[in-house]
Design a protein around this motif. Structure first.
Motif, PDB file in Angstrom:
ATOM      1  N   ARG A  66      65.777  43.117   3.891  1.00 45.96           N
ATOM      2  CA  ARG A  66      64.859  43.192   2.745  1.00 45.96           C
ATOM      3  C   ARG A  66      63.503  43.564   3.388  1.00 45.96           C
ATOM      4  O   ARG A  66      62.732  43.897   2.376  1.00 45.96           O
ATOM      5  N   GLY A  67      63.037  43.736   4.473  1.00 44.12           N
ATOM      6  CA  GLY A  67      61.803  44.178   4.995  1.00 44.12           C
ATOM      7  C   GLY A  67      60.786  43.108   4.695  1.00 44.12           C
ATOM      8  O   GLY A  67      59.688  43.442   4.548  1.00 44.12           O
ATOM      9  N   LEU A  68      61.155  41.961   4.646  1.00 42.64           N
ATOM     10  CA  LEU A  68      60.056  40.678   4.359  1.00 42.64           C
ATOM     11  C   LEU A  68      59.932  39.653   5.377  1.00 42.64           C
ATOM     12  O   LEU A  68      59.352  38.548   5.034  1.00 42.64           O
ATOM     13  N   ALA A  69      60.289  40.039   6.607  1.00 46.25           N
ATOM     14  CA  ALA A  69      60.286  38.836   7.586  1.00 46.25           C
ATOM     15  C   ALA A  69      59.031  38.646   7.911  1.00 46.25           C
ATOM     16  O   ALA A  69      58.819  37.605   8.534  1.00 46.25           O
ATOM     17  N   ASP A  70      57.854  39.461   7.605  1.00 44.27           N
ATOM     18  CA  ASP A  70      56.441  39.150   8.138  1.00 44.27           C
ATOM     19  C   ASP A  70      55.895  38.309   7.324  1.00 44.27           C
ATOM     20  O   ASP A  70      54.514  38.220   7.284  1.00 44.27           O
ATOM     21  N   ARG A  71      56.363  38.109   6.031  1.00 48.22           N
ATOM     22  CA  ARG A  71      55.527  37.358   5.194  1.00 48.22           C
ATOM     23  C   ARG A  71      56.222  36.076   4.482  1.00 48.22           C
ATOM     24  O   ARG A  71      56.254  35.798   3.303  1.00 48.22           O
TER      25      ARG A  71
ATOM     26  N   LYS B  13      67.552  45.745  -9.940  1.00 52.18           N
ATOM     27  CA  LYS B  13      68.222  45.035  -9.317  1.00 52.18           C
ATOM     28  C   LYS B  13      67.618  45.013  -7.771  1.00 52.18           C
ATOM     29  O   LYS B  13      67.690  45.818  -7.282  1.00 52.18           O
ATOM     30  N   ALA B  14      67.842  44.062  -7.060  1.00 49.08           N
ATOM     31  CA  ALA B  14      67.206  43.859  -5.595  1.00 49.08           C
ATOM     32  C   ALA B  14      68.500  44.432  -4.779  1.00 49.08           C
ATOM     33  O   ALA B  14      69.454  44.492  -5.410  1.00 49.08           O
ATOM     34  N   PRO B  15      68.086  44.965  -3.661  1.00 49.35           N
ATOM     35  CA  PRO B  15      69.091  45.594  -2.811  1.00 49.35           C
ATOM     36  C   PRO B  15      69.966  44.558  -2.081  1.00 49.35           C
ATOM     37  O   PRO B  15      69.648  43.455  -2.005  1.00 49.35           O
ATOM     38  N   TYR B  16      71.192  44.949  -1.799  1.00 48.31           N
ATOM     39  CA  TYR B  16      72.033  44.096  -0.879  1.00 48.31           C
ATOM     40  C   TYR B  16      72.685  42.936  -1.410  1.00 48.31           C
ATOM     41  O   TYR B  16      73.926  42.545  -1.186  1.00 48.31           O
ATOM     42  N   GLY B  17      72.255  42.271  -2.277  1.00 43.94           N
ATOM     43  CA  GLY B  17      72.584  40.957  -3.012  1.00 43.94           C
ATOM     44  C   GLY B  17      73.685  41.757  -3.959  1.00 43.94           C
ATOM     45  O   GLY B  17      74.534  40.661  -4.059  1.00 43.94           O
ATOM     46  N   ASP B  45      63.086  43.123 -10.077  1.00 44.64           N
ATOM     47  CA  ASP B  45      63.753  42.987  -8.534  1.00 44.64           C
ATOM     48  C   ASP B  45      63.942  44.243  -8.181  1.00 44.64           C
ATOM     49  O   ASP B  45      64.063  44.504  -6.846  1.00 44.64           O
ATOM     50  N   GLY B  46      64.081  45.475  -8.971  1.00 39.20           N
ATOM     51  CA  GLY B  46      64.366  46.613  -8.540  1.00 39.20           C
ATOM     52  C   GLY B  46      63.272  47.221  -7.688  1.00 39.20           C
ATOM     53  O   GLY B  46      63.574  48.200  -6.675  1.00 39.20           O
ATOM     54  N   VAL B  47      62.168  46.827  -7.796  1.00 39.84           N
ATOM     55  CA  VAL B  47      61.005  47.234  -6.994  1.00 39.84           C
ATOM     56  C   VAL B  47      61.280  47.042  -5.548  1.00 39.84           C
ATOM     57  O   VAL B  47      60.809  47.845  -4.623  1.00 39.84           O
ATOM     58  N   TYR B  48      61.943  45.904  -5.136  1.00 39.35           N
ATOM     59  CA  TYR B  48      62.370  45.790  -3.795  1.00 39.35           C
ATOM     60  C   TYR B  48      63.099  46.703  -3.107  1.00 39.35           C
ATOM     61  O   TYR B  48      63.096  46.652  -1.900  1.00 39.35           O
ATOM     62  N   GLN B  49      63.913  47.593  -4.115  1.00 36.93           N
ATOM     63  CA  GLN B  49      64.673  48.695  -3.122  1.00 36.93           C
ATOM     64  C   GLN B  49      63.835  49.383  -2.380  1.00 36.93           C
ATOM     65  O   GLN B  49      64.325  50.120  -1.702  1.00 36.93           O
TER      66      GLN B  49
END
Lengths: 98, 121
Positions: A66-71, B13-17, B45-49
């Motif tokens: 998810r690109g968040l490992a740094d925070r 929705k967030a990606p991957y989950g 959570d869609g912004v996480y995409q």
């Protein structure tokens, strides 16, 4: 015991329910629950408070995806898949908050 | 083409989950093939995409985030992100992997009202 959460705290109440019911032990955040472990998330305050009662872990591969490992929030410990297995064996019981 | 409609895809929705984010992307690309007026919206959570730096090797799942950068090549250039959703997640516009227009919730609501078709994921 070990509590496993796999849903985003801003989209689902699984982590809230866990923190309401469970008193102590260990929590492992996986899949979309890893967002809870990130600094700046609206849930950060609740995680910091929960760290007084729980040891909190987060699955590193899910953070990286998810690109968040740094925070990651300070005090939350990243684990790999081996660490995940260790947590399930060192705890007597395990509850997945689906 | 005389019959162009305004299509909006709402991603929450967030990606991957879950599979929603990837499925939305597939439908967006199909719509683009029909020369429609397409807008993509990212809320909650869609912004996480759109988060930069996604590396999915560890979860053995396809990293589909580069596809958002390819949308431009399909003439899909209207990407909107809700400001409040970014703020609640500690994400800034600089954290996103593609250029977007950031809108406040009221502006987002107004944009939604202007559409002919709204599809939700």
């Amino acid at each position: 015991m070990l509590h496993i959460i796999n849903k985003s705290p801003l989209a689902n109440n699984a982590l809230d329910s866990c923190l309401r019911v469970a008193q102590s032990g260990e929590i492992l955040l996986i899949e979309d629950a890893v967002y809870a472990a990130t600094a700046g998330n609206a849930f950060e305050g609740k995680i910091r408070k929960a760290l007084e009662r729980f040891r909190i872990h987060v699955l590193q591969p899910d953070l990286e995806a998810r690109g968040l490992a740094d925070r990651v929030i300070e005090g939350v410990s990243p684990v790999d898949y081996g660490g995940f297995v260790d947590l399930t064996t060192t705890n007597k019981t395990c509850q997945s908050w689906l | 083409m005389s019959n162009i409609k305004k299509f909006m895809f709402v991603n929450r929705k967030a990606p991957y989950g879950t599979i929603y984010a990837l499925e939305a992307l597939e439908v967006v690309l199909i719509t683009a093939a029909f020369d429609q007026d397409v807008s993509l919206v990212f809320l909650d959570d869609g912004v996480y995409q759109l988060k930069k730096g996604q590396q999915t090797k560890g979860i053995e799942t396809k990293n589909f985030s580069p596809a958002y950068r390819a949308l431009e090549g399909y003439d899909i250039e209207k990407l909107y992100v809700e400001k409040e959703s970014l703020e609640a997640r500690g994400i800034s516009e600089e954290d996103l992997l593609v250029d977007v227009t950031v809108l406040g919730r009221a502006e987002m609501g107004a944009l939604m009202d202007q559409q002919d078709v709204v599809l939700s994921f």
